[in-house]
Motif scaffolding. Structure first.
Motif, PDB file in Angstrom:
ATOM      1  N   GLU A 298     -57.279  32.484 -35.622  1.00 52.58           N
ATOM      2  CA  GLU A 298     -56.919  32.892 -36.991  1.00 52.58           C
ATOM      3  C   GLU A 298     -58.224  33.293 -37.794  1.00 52.58           C
ATOM      4  OE1 GLU A 298     -54.219  32.330 -38.215  1.00 52.58           O
ATOM      5  OE2 GLU A 298     -52.993  31.123 -37.335  1.00 52.58           O
ATOM      6  N   ALA A 299     -59.484  33.129 -37.512  1.00 51.34           N
ATOM      7  CA  ALA A 299     -60.469  33.301 -37.978  1.00 51.34           C
ATOM      8  C   ALA A 299     -60.776  34.982 -37.732  1.00 51.34           C
ATOM      9  CB  ALA A 299     -61.857  32.697 -37.509  1.00 51.34           C
ATOM     10  N   LEU A 300     -60.398  35.088 -36.623  1.00 53.71           N
ATOM     11  CA  LEU A 300     -60.551  36.921 -36.198  1.00 53.71           C
ATOM     12  C   LEU A 300     -59.498  37.455 -36.995  1.00 53.71           C
ATOM     13  CD1 LEU A 300     -61.522  39.343 -34.689  1.00 53.71           C
ATOM     14  CD2 LEU A 300     -59.832  38.390 -32.685  1.00 53.71           C
ATOM     15  N   SER A 301     -58.262  36.979 -37.168  1.00 55.59           N
ATOM     16  CA  SER A 301     -57.121  37.736 -37.804  1.00 55.59           C
ATOM     17  C   SER A 301     -57.320  37.828 -39.249  1.00 55.59           C
ATOM     18  CB  SER A 301     -55.672  36.590 -37.626  1.00 55.59           C
ATOM     19  OG  SER A 301     -54.656  37.377 -38.468  1.00 55.59           O
ATOM     20  N   SER A 302     -58.073  36.567 -39.907  1.00 54.09           N
ATOM     21  CA  SER A 302     -58.419  36.758 -41.107  1.00 54.09           C
ATOM     22  C   SER A 302     -59.378  37.823 -41.451  1.00 54.09           C
ATOM     23  CB  SER A 302     -58.956  35.388 -41.731  1.00 54.09           C
ATOM     24  OG  SER A 302     -59.192  35.271 -43.036  1.00 54.09           O
ATOM     25  N   THR A 303     -60.354  37.891 -40.407  1.00 55.16           N
ATOM     26  CA  THR A 303     -61.605  38.880 -40.673  1.00 55.16           C
ATOM     27  C   THR A 303     -60.991  40.244 -40.541  1.00 55.16           C
ATOM     28  OG1 THR A 303     -62.900  37.330 -39.600  1.00 55.16           O
ATOM     29  CG2 THR A 303     -63.624  39.602 -39.842  1.00 55.16           C
ATOM     30  N   ILE A 304     -60.070  40.446 -39.847  1.00 57.32           N
ATOM     31  CA  ILE A 304     -59.443  41.727 -39.510  1.00 57.32           C
ATOM     32  C   ILE A 304     -58.568  42.003 -40.944  1.00 57.32           C
ATOM     33  CG2 ILE A 304     -57.581  42.924 -38.521  1.00 57.32           C
ATOM     34  CD1 ILE A 304     -58.110  41.458 -35.851  1.00 57.32           C
ATOM     35  N   GLY A 305     -57.980  41.067 -41.575  1.00 59.57           N
ATOM     36  CA  GLY A 305     -57.065  41.289 -42.989  1.00 59.57           C
ATOM     37  C   GLY A 305     -56.071  42.318 -42.789  1.00 59.57           C
ATOM     38  N   ASP A 306     -55.883  43.398 -43.592  1.00 58.80           N
ATOM     39  CA  ASP A 306     -54.908  44.431 -43.501  1.00 58.80           C
ATOM     40  C   ASP A 306     -55.026  45.504 -42.880  1.00 58.80           C
ATOM     41  OD1 ASP A 306     -56.586  45.257 -45.568  1.00 58.80           O
ATOM     42  OD2 ASP A 306     -55.045  45.164 -47.006  1.00 58.80           O
ATOM     43  N   LYS A 307     -56.329  45.516 -42.241  1.00 53.59           N
ATOM     44  CA  LYS A 307     -56.618  46.940 -41.394  1.00 53.59           C
ATOM     45  C   LYS A 307     -55.407  47.156 -40.557  1.00 53.59           C
ATOM     46  CE  LYS A 307     -60.068  48.998 -38.567  1.00 53.59           C
ATOM     47  NZ  LYS A 307     -59.853  50.382 -39.025  1.00 53.59           N
ATOM     48  N   GLN A 308     -55.122  48.473 -40.207  1.00 49.65           N
ATOM     49  CA  GLN A 308     -54.344  48.691 -39.189  1.00 49.65           C
ATOM     50  C   GLN A 308     -54.914  49.651 -38.310  1.00 49.65           C
ATOM     51  OE1 GLN A 308     -50.559  50.531 -40.705  1.00 49.65           O
ATOM     52  NE2 GLN A 308     -50.298  48.946 -42.513  1.00 49.65           N
ATOM     53  N   TYR A 309     -54.416  49.178 -36.824  1.00 45.38           N
ATOM     54  CA  TYR A 309     -54.793  50.038 -35.703  1.00 45.38           C
ATOM     55  C   TYR A 309     -53.985  50.648 -35.125  1.00 45.38           C
ATOM     56  CZ  TYR A 309     -58.830  46.717 -35.787  1.00 45.38           C
ATOM     57  OH  TYR A 309     -59.733  45.716 -36.509  1.00 45.38           O
ATOM     58  N   GLN A 310     -54.150  51.859 -34.611  1.00 49.50           N
ATOM     59  CA  GLN A 310     -53.440  52.824 -33.721  1.00 49.50           C
ATOM     60  C   GLN A 310     -52.526  51.860 -32.700  1.00 49.50           C
ATOM     61  OE1 GLN A 310     -55.171  56.001 -32.384  1.00 49.50           O
ATOM     62  NE2 GLN A 310     -56.219  56.835 -34.218  1.00 49.50           N
ATOM     63  N   ARG A 311     -53.161  51.092 -32.239  1.00 45.94           N
ATOM     64  CA  ARG A 311     -52.671  50.110 -31.068  1.00 45.94           C
ATOM     65  C   ARG A 311     -53.602  48.514 -30.822  1.00 45.94           C
ATOM     66  NH1 ARG A 311     -48.626  50.514 -29.860  1.00 45.94           N
ATOM     67  NH2 ARG A 311     -48.460  52.092 -28.484  1.00 45.94           N
ATOM     68  N   VAL A 312     -52.972  47.536 -30.936  1.00 45.75           N
ATOM     69  CA  VAL A 312     -53.389  46.277 -30.934  1.00 45.75           C
ATOM     70  C   VAL A 312     -52.849  45.762 -29.430  1.00 45.75           C
ATOM     71  CG1 VAL A 312     -53.595  43.948 -31.820  1.00 45.75           C
ATOM     72  CG2 VAL A 312     -53.534  45.940 -33.307  1.00 45.75           C
ATOM     73  N   ILE A 313     -53.691  45.179 -28.857  1.00 43.84           N
ATOM     74  CA  ILE A 313     -53.366  44.439 -27.384  1.00 43.84           C
ATOM     75  C   ILE A 313     -54.063  43.226 -27.252  1.00 43.84           C
ATOM     76  CG2 ILE A 313     -53.560  44.512 -24.890  1.00 43.84           C
ATOM     77  CD1 ILE A 313     -53.609  47.583 -24.882  1.00 43.84           C
ATOM     78  N   PHE A 314     -53.096  42.307 -27.262  1.00 38.36           N
ATOM     79  CA  PHE A 314     -53.631  40.878 -27.134  1.00 38.36           C
ATOM     80  C   PHE A 314     -53.314  40.291 -25.702  1.00 38.36           C
ATOM     81  CE2 PHE A 314     -52.844  36.275 -27.274  1.00 38.36           C
ATOM     82  CZ  PHE A 314     -53.944  35.739 -27.805  1.00 38.36           C
TER      83      PHE A 314
END
Length: 268
Positions: free
Chosen positions: A90-106
């Motif tokens: 959740e902390a990582l997601s909050s830090t990313i915020g609304d930034k968009q990536y060409q691809r996100v792999i979890f």
């Protein structure tokens, strides 16, 4: 040059980073401790110190997260009793915020599938236990991001992860009839690399070798492979799930380099 950030640069993340650099990507990655950054820098990784449990560290993570693509590979540690997994994500997601990536792999795990006598596809995940609930919550954090893909790894083997000592010399071992669901490090690297540069992907892919010897057969071979004493299995019969890792083959043309878990032992 396309940039990729890898959050979690350990047993899987480090060789993945090395492979991506050879493929022409600019790779950023992190370690929790400052003193662990040098090995990353030595192979050409742009290395950053980031401890998701530290607010101070997270506040300085913007440069690390400023990439074209993002791979999140944080081991849950639930078997070791770690309790901060979801909070860290959740902390990582909050830090990313609304930034968009060409691809996100979890990177997730096939631990989201219940122990039932059936072939498990990507649609069969269930919150059947406390652990699976946590794993599915973790997936959901990043599944909601644009251009995201969840990759569920089966049991991991490869260099420094030889399974030959798991049951070596033990007696009265249960579950000998269970199908083995494993995947080799080489296939994990190849699959994630393919997903990165594929223009259209599914929301979720399982990654598991297509052959499934029984636990008794596989771990007997694994012990012999290391010259260890072969384990003795009892006759107890348990529900045996099989993880279907074929969707990525059907959709993206992926081919497993190590389809046979027994032959994988030679690459461990």
């Amino acid at each position: 040059m396309t940039s990729v950030t890898i959050i979690g640069c350990g047993w899987f993340g480090f060789p993945l980073a090395e492979s991506l650099i050879k493929q022409g990507y600019f790779v950023k990655a992190n370690k929790r401790q400052q003193q662990d950054l040098e090995p990353l820098s030595q192979v050409g990784i742009d290395a950053y110190q980031l401890d998701l449990a530290s607010e101070c560290s997270i506040n300085s993570a913007k440069k690390l997260l400023d990439s074209d693509m993002l791979i999140i590979n944080i081991p849950p540690g639930l078997r070791r009793g770690e309790t901060s997994y979801l909070a860290n994500l959740e902390a990582l997601s909050s830090t990313i915020g609304d930034k968009q990536y060409q691809r996100v792999i979890f990177v997730s795990t096939t631990g989201v599938y219940p122990n039932e006598d059936k072939v498990m596809t990507e649609d069969d995940a269930q919150p059947y236990s406390e652990v699976s609930q946590i794993l599915l919550q973790a997936e959901s954090i990043f599944a909601r991001m644009k251009h995201s893909c969840i990759v569920r790894f089966a049991g991991l083997i490869g260099p420094k992860r030889h399974p030959g000592r798991f049951f070596a010399g033990k007696t009265d071992v249960s579950g000998g009839n269970l199908a083995v669901n494993l995947v080799h490090l080489d296939d994990c690297i190849a699959a994630v690399s393919l997903i990165l540069h594929s223009p259209k992907v599914a929301n979720v892919y399982n990654l598991c070798a297509p052959e499934h010897p029984t636990k008794a057969i596989f771990y007997s071979h694994a012990a012999e492979h290391l010259g260890e004493k072969v384990p003795e299995f009892n006759q107890q019969i348990s529900p045996s799930k099989i993880i279907d890792g074929n969707l990525i083959c059907q959709q993206l043309g992926f081919s497993y380099r190590h389809p046979n878990p027994i032959k994988m032992l030679d690459a461990c």
